[in-house]
Design an enzyme around this catalytic site. Sequence first.
Site, short mmCIF file in Angstrom:
data_model
loop_
_atom_site.label_atom_id
_atom_site.label_comp_id
_atom_site.label_asym_id
_atom_site.label_seq_id
_atom_site.Cartn_x
_atom_site.Cartn_y
_atom_site.Cartn_z
N ASN A 191 0.81 -1.22 0.00
CA ASN A 191 0.00 0.00 0.00
C ASN A 191 0.85 1.27 0.00
O ASN A 191 0.39 2.33 0.43
CB ASN A 191 -0.96 0.01 1.19
CG ASN A 191 -1.82 -1.23 1.23
OD1 ASN A 191 -2.38 -1.63 0.20
ND2 ASN A 191 -1.91 -1.88 2.39
N ARG A 192 2.10 1.13 -0.44
CA ARG A 192 3.03 2.28 -0.49
C ARG A 192 3.33 2.85 0.89
O ARG A 192 3.80 3.98 1.03
CB ARG A 192 2.49 3.40 -1.40
CG ARG A 192 2.37 3.00 -2.88
CD ARG A 192 3.71 2.60 -3.44
NE ARG A 192 3.70 2.37 -4.88
CZ ARG A 192 3.54 1.18 -5.46
NH1 ARG A 192 3.33 0.12 -4.70
NH2 ARG A 192 3.57 1.07 -6.77
#
Length: 214
Positions: A191-192
């Site tokens: 999810n970065r």
Amino acid sequence: MRTNLADIRQEYTKSGLRENELPGDPLSLFSRWLQEAIDAEVDEPTAVIVGTVSPEGKPSTRTVLLKGLHDGKFIFYTNYESRKGKQLAQNPYISLSFVWHALERQVHIEGTAAKVEPAESDEYFRIRPYKSRIGARISPQSQPIKSRMQLMRAFVREAARWLGKNVERPANWGGYAVTPTRIEFWQGRPNRLHDRFLYTLQPDGEWEISRLAP
């Protein structure tokens, strides 16, 4: 271009970096990560992007190979009359970036560079492959040349000159030792929400650790 670059994405899921497991010395963590990159047989594990600054304040980058990690300093070798060599002669501030895509890891380093002692450059030059030593002697690195044939002819002439002899290191070729003052470790996460930890050298010689937002 047929490919929409905005559609290229990758989810990072291979590992994490926990704050409570960080060593006090960033060189210890770097050594472990480098060895893991070597053990994983990633492409060019010692490749490092070197950033320097021109007299006009413009940055420039290129890739070299790390050849040593001694006394907390990162060692690489190059032509002192190359673009980076000339820039370092006027401004010793430098950045180094290691990118190991296969492990979803990056390390970004800032510090200062200084030439290593000539004896150290001599020692490393002696163990280089014969053809690499000849190449170092004939290449006017970063300078315009008319053709590849110009290089090949110079190589053949120089190789003949040193046939059966110990190839001497040219005075314009040698090592730099980079003393780090800032080292950031980047580990890709889903999810970065990547893990980023920054080590900053303090006046007393200790390293301060802080987490950075991804």
